[in-house]
Design a protein around this motif. Structure first.
Motif, PDB file in Angstrom:
ATOM      1  N   THR A 189       0.847  -1.191   0.000  1.00  0.00           N
ATOM      2  CA  THR A 189       0.000   0.000   0.000  1.00  0.00           C
ATOM      3  C   THR A 189       0.878   1.235   0.000  1.00  0.00           C
ATOM      4  O   THR A 189       1.741   1.396   0.865  1.00  0.00           O
ATOM      5  CB  THR A 189      -0.929   0.022   1.223  1.00  0.00           C
ATOM      6  N   SER A 190       0.658   2.100  -0.968  1.00  0.00           N
ATOM      7  CA  SER A 190       1.495   3.283  -1.133  1.00  0.00           C
ATOM      8  C   SER A 190       1.032   4.399  -0.212  1.00  0.00           C
ATOM      9  O   SER A 190      -0.002   4.306   0.457  1.00  0.00           O
ATOM     10  CB  SER A 190       1.436   3.774  -2.581  1.00  0.00           C
ATOM     11  N   GLY A 191       1.809   5.481  -0.218  1.00  0.00           N
ATOM     12  CA  GLY A 191       1.433   6.652   0.556  1.00  0.00           C
ATOM     13  C   GLY A 191       0.138   7.271   0.093  1.00  0.00           C
ATOM     14  O   GLY A 191      -0.510   8.014   0.831  1.00  0.00           O
ATOM     15  N   SER A 192      -0.274   6.977  -1.136  1.00  0.00           N
ATOM     16  CA  SER A 192      -1.539   7.498  -1.648  1.00  0.00           C
ATOM     17  C   SER A 192      -2.724   6.657  -1.198  1.00  0.00           C
ATOM     18  O   SER A 192      -3.869   6.999  -1.479  1.00  0.00           O
ATOM     19  CB  SER A 192      -1.505   7.543  -3.182  1.00  0.00           C
ATOM     20  N   GLY A 193      -2.446   5.537  -0.515  1.00  0.00           N
ATOM     21  CA  GLY A 193      -3.516   4.674  -0.031  1.00  0.00           C
ATOM     22  C   GLY A 193      -3.942   3.607  -1.011  1.00  0.00           C
ATOM     23  O   GLY A 193      -4.858   2.833  -0.727  1.00  0.00           O
ATOM     24  N   ILE A 194      -3.291   3.524  -2.160  1.00  0.00           N
ATOM     25  CA  ILE A 194      -3.648   2.517  -3.168  1.00  0.00           C
ATOM     26  C   ILE A 194      -2.829   1.255  -2.919  1.00  0.00           C
ATOM     27  O   ILE A 194      -1.607   1.318  -2.761  1.00  0.00           O
ATOM     28  CB  ILE A 194      -3.379   3.036  -4.581  1.00  0.00           C
ATOM     29  N   THR A 195      -3.502   0.128  -2.897  1.00  0.00           N
ATOM     30  CA  THR A 195      -2.825  -1.150  -2.704  1.00  0.00           C
ATOM     31  C   THR A 195      -2.618  -1.826  -4.050  1.00  0.00           C
ATOM     32  O   THR A 195      -3.519  -1.844  -4.891  1.00  0.00           O
ATOM     33  CB  THR A 195      -3.648  -2.062  -1.785  1.00  0.00           C
ATOM     34  N   VAL A 196      -1.418  -2.374  -4.245  1.00  0.00           N
ATOM     35  CA  VAL A 196      -1.115  -3.105  -5.464  1.00  0.00           C
ATOM     36  C   VAL A 196      -0.696  -4.518  -5.082  1.00  0.00           C
ATOM     37  O   VAL A 196       0.082  -4.724  -4.151  1.00  0.00           O
ATOM     38  CB  VAL A 196      -0.015  -2.402  -6.295  1.00  0.00           C
ATOM     39  N   SER A 197      -1.245  -5.497  -5.784  1.00  0.00           N
ATOM     40  CA  SER A 197      -0.825  -6.885  -5.629  1.00  0.00           C
ATOM     41  C   SER A 197      -0.194  -7.328  -6.935  1.00  0.00           C
ATOM     42  O   SER A 197      -0.394  -6.703  -7.987  1.00  0.00           O
ATOM     43  CB  SER A 197      -2.012  -7.780  -5.268  1.00  0.00           C
ATOM     44  N   ALA A 198       0.587  -8.393  -6.873  1.00  0.00           N
ATOM     45  CA  ALA A 198       1.330  -8.825  -8.056  1.00  0.00           C
ATOM     46  C   ALA A 198       1.314 -10.337  -8.163  1.00  0.00           C
ATOM     47  O   ALA A 198       1.382 -11.054  -7.164  1.00  0.00           O
ATOM     48  CB  ALA A 198       2.769  -8.324  -7.986  1.00  0.00           C
ATOM     49  N   THR A 199       1.214 -10.824  -9.392  1.00  0.00           N
ATOM     50  CA  THR A 199       1.441 -12.232  -9.698  1.00  0.00           C
ATOM     51  C   THR A 199       2.444 -12.299 -10.836  1.00  0.00           C
ATOM     52  O   THR A 199       2.511 -11.395 -11.682  1.00  0.00           O
ATOM     53  CB  THR A 199       0.150 -12.955 -10.110  1.00  0.00           C
ATOM     54  N   SER A 200       3.247 -13.346 -10.847  1.00  0.00           N
ATOM     55  CA  SER A 200       4.221 -13.501 -11.925  1.00  0.00           C
ATOM     56  C   SER A 200       4.611 -14.961 -12.049  1.00  0.00           C
ATOM     57  O   SER A 200       4.398 -15.759 -11.133  1.00  0.00           O
ATOM     58  CB  SER A 200       5.472 -12.653 -11.650  1.00  0.00           C
ATOM     59  N   ASN A 201       5.178 -15.304 -13.191  1.00  0.00           N
ATOM     60  CA  ASN A 201       5.739 -16.640 -13.382  1.00  0.00           C
ATOM     61  C   ASN A 201       7.233 -16.544 -13.672  1.00  0.00           C
ATOM     62  O   ASN A 201       7.815 -17.424 -14.292  1.00  0.00           O
ATOM     63  CB  ASN A 201       5.022 -17.368 -14.517  1.00  0.00           C
ATOM     64  N   THR A 202       7.846 -15.434 -13.239  1.00  0.00           N
ATOM     65  CA  THR A 202       9.253 -15.197 -13.538  1.00  0.00           C
ATOM     66  C   THR A 202      10.142 -15.676 -12.401  1.00  0.00           C
ATOM     67  O   THR A 202       9.685 -15.935 -11.287  1.00  0.00           O
ATOM     68  CB  THR A 202       9.515 -13.703 -13.751  1.00  0.00           C
ATOM     69  N   GLY A 203      11.426 -15.735 -12.689  1.00  0.00           N
ATOM     70  CA  GLY A 203      12.407 -15.917 -11.646  1.00  0.00           C
ATOM     71  C   GLY A 203      12.799 -14.575 -11.064  1.00  0.00           C
ATOM     72  O   GLY A 203      12.220 -13.536 -11.397  1.00  0.00           O
ATOM     73  N   THR A 204      13.779 -14.570 -10.179  1.00  0.00           N
ATOM     74  CA  THR A 204      14.270 -13.330  -9.585  1.00  0.00           C
ATOM     75  C   THR A 204      15.786 -13.296  -9.664  1.00  0.00           C
ATOM     76  O   THR A 204      16.445 -14.331  -9.803  1.00  0.00           O
ATOM     77  CB  THR A 204      13.840 -13.195  -8.113  1.00  0.00           C
ATOM     78  N   LEU A 205      16.332 -12.084  -9.570  1.00  0.00           N
ATOM     79  CA  LEU A 205      17.779 -11.883  -9.555  1.00  0.00           C
ATOM     80  C   LEU A 205      18.125 -10.816  -8.529  1.00  0.00           C
ATOM     81  O   LEU A 205      17.343  -9.884  -8.320  1.00  0.00           O
ATOM     82  CB  LEU A 205      18.281 -11.418 -10.925  1.00  0.00           C
ATOM     83  N   PRO A 206      19.300 -10.917  -7.908  1.00  0.00           N
ATOM     84  CA  PRO A 206      19.765  -9.814  -7.062  1.00  0.00           C
ATOM     85  C   PRO A 206      20.134  -8.624  -7.939  1.00  0.00           C
ATOM     86  O   PRO A 206      20.459  -8.773  -9.116  1.00  0.00           O
ATOM     87  CB  PRO A 206      20.987 -10.398  -6.354  1.00  0.00           C
ATOM     88  N   ASN A 207      20.079  -7.447  -7.354  1.00  0.00           N
ATOM     89  CA  ASN A 207      20.277  -6.234  -8.137  1.00  0.00           C
ATOM     90  C   ASN A 207      21.742  -5.893  -8.344  1.00  0.00           C
ATOM     91  O   ASN A 207      22.595  -6.158  -7.497  1.00  0.00           O
ATOM     92  CB  ASN A 207      19.601  -5.047  -7.446  1.00  0.00           C
ATOM     93  N   THR A 208      22.020  -5.305  -9.487  1.00  0.00           N
ATOM     94  CA  THR A 208      23.247  -4.563  -9.752  1.00  0.00           C
ATOM     95  C   THR A 208      22.852  -3.347 -10.574  1.00  0.00           C
ATOM     96  O   THR A 208      22.043  -3.462 -11.490  1.00  0.00           O
ATOM     97  CB  THR A 208      24.269  -5.398 -10.538  1.00  0.00           C
ATOM     98  N   ALA A 209      23.391  -2.174 -10.235  1.00  0.00           N
ATOM     99  CA  ALA A 209      23.027  -0.952 -10.950  1.00  0.00           C
ATOM    100  C   ALA A 209      23.699  -0.910 -12.316  1.00  0.00           C
ATOM    101  O   ALA A 209      24.832  -1.372 -12.483  1.00  0.00           O
ATOM    102  CB  ALA A 209      23.420   0.268 -10.133  1.00  0.00           C
ATOM    103  N   TYR A 210      22.992  -0.357 -13.302  1.00  0.00           N
ATOM    104  CA  TYR A 210      23.534  -0.173 -14.642  1.00  0.00           C
ATOM    105  C   TYR A 210      23.291   1.263 -15.082  1.00  0.00           C
ATOM    106  O   TYR A 210      22.277   1.872 -14.732  1.00  0.00           O
ATOM    107  CB  TYR A 210      22.875  -1.140 -15.632  1.00  0.00           C
TER     108      TYR A 210
END
Length: 419
Positions: A89-110
């Protein structure tokens, strides 16, 4: 001398064992390792985003203040959402949910265009044509921003919404460009690996957005930022109450408010001559010829895309319209007298005293209506027309004309003087 030779050989041996750096992923990952990594992922479009990794998301413990759209000057202060942060839930009060079938990766900046683009500490990994990320918001959103990175030439991201049309901006134009219908972002620079912010704009707003990838190269990370913006709900301006008389034309009622909105309306009393519902302006219509006053509540609701705004209510009141019908006139009985009269019958006119207007000597005159009839009294010879009287703003009329004359006399001359 033997010692030096041994160290030199050992160094060559270690160099041969070190995988080649492919210029895309942080650390050193061989093509074989990358292939195995892809094949080992289990994907299901119906499963939620990967929650096995606890996010150390930047700013998640801080006050949520980003309630406006991000741009290239503000995105670094926005909270970056990891797959495990949803629902959020953001500061604006809107809630977002998410579904995905992807994998994940740790971040590196580019980098790109002099800026550095980092995702959340753990980010979704889009690298296959079947990858799908779906975001569902609790209210229609007109603007949202994501950071993507680890991106190579030829990778294309497609952004869709359940309603409305998406356009893209706030991306690094040095290495990215829009493609397709304007809702796709393509990396156009080679060689190199890049990152960027991109903002999705959808003036109509939508509660559902999806992200997909063309499967090129080794794919990219992607993270949603906490700077998505809800569309202001559409509004309809207040409408004045309307009054009409039975049988009269009711002028068109034009609704104003949010540009592009549709105005749906309902009517709780069709006895006034208006249908029970409709959309858009109310066209001119003929009010029903009612015998008792009818009041209809008209509720107007603005709709824009998937958003519904607050309704306004006004009334249309249709009042009985009285009628006048000319009856038999009676001429004055004496010359120069004013005892002539005209009779009338009426409808929708309760018993009482009314002011009758007309064209002719003596207008206006009060008349006493009783049992749907009355007499216009005290008339001399002359022509009378354009009779009218009103009840609650509704007029009854009778055109006429009616002509009254004095009685005629035969004059005899007394020639012999005998009277």
């Amino acid at each position: 001398m033997k010692k030096v030779t041994l160290l030199f050989c050992l160094s060559l041996f270690l160099l041969n064992l070190t995988p080649a750096f492919n210029g895309h992923w942080e650390g050193l990952v061989s093509k074989e390792q990358l292939t195995a990594k892809r094949q080992s992922r289990t994907k299901s479009a119906s499963t939620p985003a990967d929650t096995s990794t606890i996010s150390s998301n930047q700013g998640m413990g801080e006050e949520k203040t980003m309630v406006v759209a991000c741009d290239l000057t503000t995105y670094q202060s926005a909270i970056k959402l990891a797959p495990s942060d949803f629902p959020y839930t953001s500061g604006s009060g809107i809630t977002v949910s998410a579904t995905s079938n992807t994998g994940t990766l740790p971040n590196t900046a580019y980098p790109c265009g002099g800026n550095s683009f980092a995702t959340s500490s753990t980010a979704w990994w889009l690298d296959d044509v079947n990858d799908l990320i779906t975001l569902t918001f609790s209210a229609p959103v007109t603007s949202l921003s994501v950071v993507i990175n680890g991106t190579n030439d030829g990778e294309i991201f497609t952004f869709n919404a359940a309603t409305g049309t998406i356009s893209l901006n706030n991306f690094c134009t040095a290495s990215f460009a829009t493609a397709g219908a304007g809702n796709q972002l393509e990396c156009i620079t080679s060689p190199g690996t890049f990152g960027t912010l991109v903002t999705l704009n959808n003036p109509a707003g939508s509660t559902v957005y999806t992200f997909t990838h063309n499967g090129a190269s080794a794919g990219s990370r992607i993270s949603l930022l906490d700077c998505y913006v809800a569309a202001p709900p559409p509004v309809v301006d207040p409408v004045n109450n309307v009054q009409a008389c039975g049988g009269d034309m009711v002028p068109a009622i034009v609704f104003t408010g949010t540009t592009g909105a549709t105005f749906n309306w309902t009517n709780n009393n069709t006895a006034i001559g208006l249908p029970a519902s409709g959309n858009g302006n109310i066209a001119t219509f003929t009010a029903s010829s009612v015998t008792s006053q009818q009041v209809a509540n008209i509720i107007v609701t603005p709709v824009l895309g998937s958003q519904t705004g607050s309704s306004v209510t006004f009334t249309i009141t249709v009042k009985p319209k009285p009628t006048l019908t000319l009856g038999t006139p009676t001429n004055p009985s004496i010359c120069g007298g004013a005892n002539g009269n005209i009779s009338f019958t009426t409808t929708n006119l309760p018993n009482g005293i009314y002011s009758l207007n007309f064209t002719g000597t003596g207008s206006p005159k009060n008349v006493l209506v009783s049992g749907n009839s009355f007499m216009l009294l005290g008339l001399g010879a002359g022509t009378y027309s354009n009779f009218s009287l009103s009840l609650n703003g509704c007029s009854a009329t009778a055109a006429g004309p009616v002509t009254l004359v004095y009685p005629s006399f035969t004059w005899y001359q007394d020639l012999d003087g005998d009277g």
